[in-house]
Design an enzyme around this catalytic site. Structure first.
Site, PDB file in Angstrom:
ATOM      1  CG  ASP A  84     -68.994  29.701 -15.739  1.00  0.00           C
ATOM      2  OD1 ASP A  84     -69.164  30.390 -16.760  1.00  0.00           O
ATOM      3  OD2 ASP A  84     -68.170  29.993 -14.837  1.00  0.00           O
ATOM      4  CG  ASP A  85     -70.126  24.691 -14.106  1.00  0.00           C
ATOM      5  OD1 ASP A  85     -68.979  24.966 -14.503  1.00  0.00           O
ATOM      6  OD2 ASP A  85     -70.490  24.824 -12.928  1.00  0.00           O
ATOM      7  CG  HIS A 135     -66.085  26.452 -17.501  1.00  0.00           C
ATOM      8  ND1 HIS A 135     -65.497  27.541 -16.905  1.00  0.00           N
ATOM      9  CD2 HIS A 135     -66.761  25.811 -16.505  1.00  0.00           C
ATOM     10  CE1 HIS A 135     -65.803  27.574 -15.621  1.00  0.00           C
ATOM     11  NE2 HIS A 135     -66.565  26.520 -15.349  1.00  0.00           N
ATOM     12  CG  HIS A 139     -65.873  22.067 -13.813  1.00  0.00           C
ATOM     13  ND1 HIS A 139     -65.618  22.203 -12.478  1.00  0.00           N
ATOM     14  CD2 HIS A 139     -66.615  23.143 -14.161  1.00  0.00           C
ATOM     15  CE1 HIS A 139     -66.181  23.308 -12.011  1.00  0.00           C
ATOM     16  NE2 HIS A 139     -66.801  23.902 -13.031  1.00  0.00           N
ATOM     17  CG  HIS A 236     -72.840  28.109 -12.327  1.00  0.00           C
ATOM     18  ND1 HIS A 236     -72.774  29.132 -11.399  1.00  0.00           N
ATOM     19  CD2 HIS A 236     -71.574  27.635 -12.471  1.00  0.00           C
ATOM     20  CE1 HIS A 236     -71.524  29.268 -10.992  1.00  0.00           C
ATOM     21  NE2 HIS A 236     -70.777  28.395 -11.620  1.00  0.00           N
TER      22      HIS A 236
END
Length: 701
Positions: A84-85, A135, A139, A236
């Site tokens: 993620d991210d 995603h 965020h 991540h």
């Protein structure tokens, strides 16, 4: 000021200015939103209720576009690593390198704004056989966001991915989510809404908690399934320092591969088709426009940061030069001078007057009361309609002459007075100005130096009881008289104010008299004197009291004419850049200073104010307050220093913060208006300021 605007009307520039500032504010806001993102997992709503059991009891891959959730799990000994991210320019390539080294594939849930910033990384992800998912764009917590915001986040992310890769991603992992059992009702509702636009939700079986940076061994333990079960593992590749993630990944892959695990994308793991689909032309086009807008916003933010940095450096450098030059000027004034006989030659004072009935009597009385021994006063009435000339004649004062002429403008009135004057030393005075008894004597003493052709006096605001008057008083002391000390030391004085200036007759005759082809005849004349090879100096002790505008409308008119006329004079004398001597000092010292601090920086001031408004919304208030107070203290120090040099009281300093909120904006808008008027070729016409006589009354009291 009246404008001859029959052909072109400059008012449209205000609309363009407002539109430009609105675009700038929107761009800065976009940049703040897309760069102020953090990373991490876990629900952000501390008191949210859990999602329905039929969702939390199933697998981590959820289809929620039907009446009941449909979930899927990874098969035995199958792991879907998810990141993620990202994409992150530092950590994503390292993660991809580790995956390639160990022949593993994974699914990357990317943030749309970061996709726009690093599209090449997203293309590399797909090129190396990995899978993409959404995603959100910034965020944001989709469960906490209003429905319109959540829908916009997903739409923008889809477009960003489409612009970078030509494909749309259908997988979705909401920010701040974790394992399926930890899903909240708010997240569940957001995922059901997203399912209506074709998204398939992917949560996790195992949360590595790598965002907490617990160390690589702890991350490996948290990401290892028990009993050979399959799992979707949450990790991540962006949003912070992911060095521990990279190290843990390099240990986890060979360890679990040795235990018979295979690493697949989410779609491969559940046996589904590729989750990305071909993007339509409209989606790719709008995504490209979005990326350009984001890149442009980042560029504007960088420009604004650079502009503020340059303005701060220039401001500090200006202050340093002013202080150093002021100290040099003070020492020069106090230094014992070589013995020279005092200047007591006859002086002719010329007062051009047009409708100056409110002040002319006080002006003439103050001149006649001068302690200077040989003085004549010539009042040139320039076609007044309020009885100005009659007032002077009825006073029947010795040594005062009145010359009447048809209205032809201030330069013409001055030239009439120059021709009629008997003395070789001439003092030019505005019709609203009051002298002290020693002003003329102090002003002309500089002519003991045969190289001095003209001398500027010290203009002070008399009507300073009201707030606007105090602001102008501070401006005169700081911006005008402090600058004149600097100009005197650097020998490039660009302006002798019309309120008080002394000239040799031969100088005025040599330069052709007072020019009439600019609206700042005092600046134009001073520049001509310098280019003729004469020195122009400043005598701070020769004080003249003048009436400043008493309303914002009058102030606008006066400064509009001043600024426009200064622009005319600067352009007219641009040839001084190539000249030697005093003309060259004007061109290479005075003109650049005027250009930077009276034109360029004021033109950028509206953008600086927009940046300050942006800072109120997006920047920490403590930092903004510290920065503002720091600049205010710097300005306060400058003002206090200037007041001390001019032997003025510090009382008006309390108005300085309010000056920054109103007066400063008026001044820079005047510059904007003047530059636009000059650029489009409109001509500005002289129009006198309405006098109230308040200055004369205050001085007499």
């Amino acid at each position: 000021m009246a404008l001859h605007a029959a052909r072109r009307d400059p008012r449209a520039h205000w609309l363009l200015l407002l539109l430009g500032l609105a675009v700038l504010l929107a761009a800065l806001s976009l940049h703040a939103v897309v760069t102020g993102m953090a990373g991490g997992s876990g629900p952000s709503a501390a008191y949210a209720s859990p999602a329905p059991p039929e969702a939390t009891a199933g697998g981590p891959v959820l289809r929620l576009d039907r009446a009941k959730p449909v979930t899927r799990r990874m098969p035995t000994r199958t792991i879907a690593l998810t990141f993620d991210d990202g994409p992150d320019p530092r950590w994503t390539p390292q993660v991809l390198d580790v995956l390639r080294r160990h022949h593993a594939h994974a699914t990357f849930f990317v943030v749309g704004a970061r996709v726009n910033a690093h599209p090449e990384l997203v293309r590399r992800i797909l090129a190396e056989g990995h899978e993409l998912g959404s995603h959100s764009f910034t965020h944001t917590d989709l469960g906490e966001a209003p429905p319109w915001r959540a829908e916009l986040e997903l739409s923008l992310t889809r477009k960003a991915i489409a612009a970078a890769t030509g494909r749309e991603a259908t997988l979705l992992r909401p920010p701040f989510s974790s394992t399926v059992s930890a899903m909240t009702d708010l997240q569940y509702d957001a995922l059901r809404a997203a399912a209506r636009t074709g998204h398939v939700a992917v949560l996790a079986d195992l949360d590595s908690n790598d965002w907490r940076r617990p160390g690589a061994p702890a991350i490996v333990r948290a990401a290892t399934p028990q009993g050979g079960r399959g799992a979707v593992v949450l990790m991540h590749d962006g949003g912070g320092d992911r060095s521990q993630t990279v190290a843990a990944l390099d240990r986890l892959l060979p360890r679990l591969t040795g235990q018979g695990y295979r690493f697949a994308t989410v779609s491969q793991g559940i046996g589904a088709l590729d989750s990305t689909v071909e993007a339509g032309l409209a989606t790719r086009f709008s995504g490209t426009a979005l990326r350009w807008a984001q890149s442009g916003a980042a560029g504007l933010a960088a420009v604004m940061n650079g502009l503020l940095g340059v303005a701060l450096v220039l401001g500090l450098a200006r202050l340093a030069v002013q202080v150093v030059c002021a100290q040099v000027h003070v020492r020069r004034v106090r230094r014992p001078k070589r013995h020279r006989p005092p200047v007591d030659a006859p002086v002719s004072v010329i007062v051009p007057a047009y409708n100056e009935a409110a002040n002319i009597a006080a002006t003439v009385r103050s001149l006649v009361a001068s302690a200077y021994p040989a003085l004549e006063v010539i009042v040139v009435d320039d076609g007044s309609s309020d009885g100005t000339a009659d007032i002077v004649e009825r006073m029947r004062l010795r040594g005062v002459r009145v010359i009447r002429q048809a209205n032809a403008g201030k330069p013409a009135a001055l030239n009439t007075g120059i021709r009629a004057a008997r003395a070789d030393l001439l003092v030019l005075v505005d019709g609203d100005t009051v002298f002290q008894p020693d002003t003329v004597g102090r002003l002309v003493q500089g002519f003991a130096d045969p190289t001095v052709g003209a001398i500027s006096g010290n203009t002070k605001v008399a009507n300073r009881r009201r707030l606007l008057g105090r602001w102008q008083h501070l401006e005169y002391v700081i911006g005008f008289n402090l600058d004149r000390r600097m100009y005197d030391v650097l020998r490039c004085m660009p302006t002798i104010p019309g309120a008080i200036g002394a000239f040799r007759r031969q100088v005025l005759v040599g330069v052709g008299g007072v020019p009439s082809d600019t609206l700042a005849e005092d600046t134009d004349l001073t520049m001509k004197v310098l280019r003729a090879g004469w020195r122009v100096t400043y005598e701070e002790s020769a004080i003249a009291w003048t009436e400043a505008p008493s309303s914002l409308r009058q102030l606008w008119r006066q400064r509009y004419r001043w600024c426009y006329g200064t622009l005319q004079a600067m352009w007219k004398h641009r040839g001084s850049l190539r000249e030697p001597g005093t003309g060259g000092r004007l061109g290479r010292r005075g003109l650049p200073y005027l250009t930077v601090f009276q034109v360029v920086l004021p033109l950028t001031a509206p953008a600086v104010d927009v940046f300050a408004l942006y800072g109120l919304v997006f920047l920490p208030w403590t930092k903004l307050a510290v920065a503002w107070l720091g600049l205010l203290l710097l300005q306060g120090f400058t003002a206090a220093y200037a007041l001390r040099l001019d032997r003025e009281r510090f009382g008006p300093l309390w108005t300085l913060p309010f000056q920054q909120l109103v007066y400063r904006q008026v001044m820079y808008l005047v510059v904007v208006q003047s530059v636009v008027t000059a650029v489009i070729g409109n001509r500005l016409r002289w129009q006198r300021m309405v006098r109230t006589g308040e200055a004369a009354a205050l001085v007499e009291v």
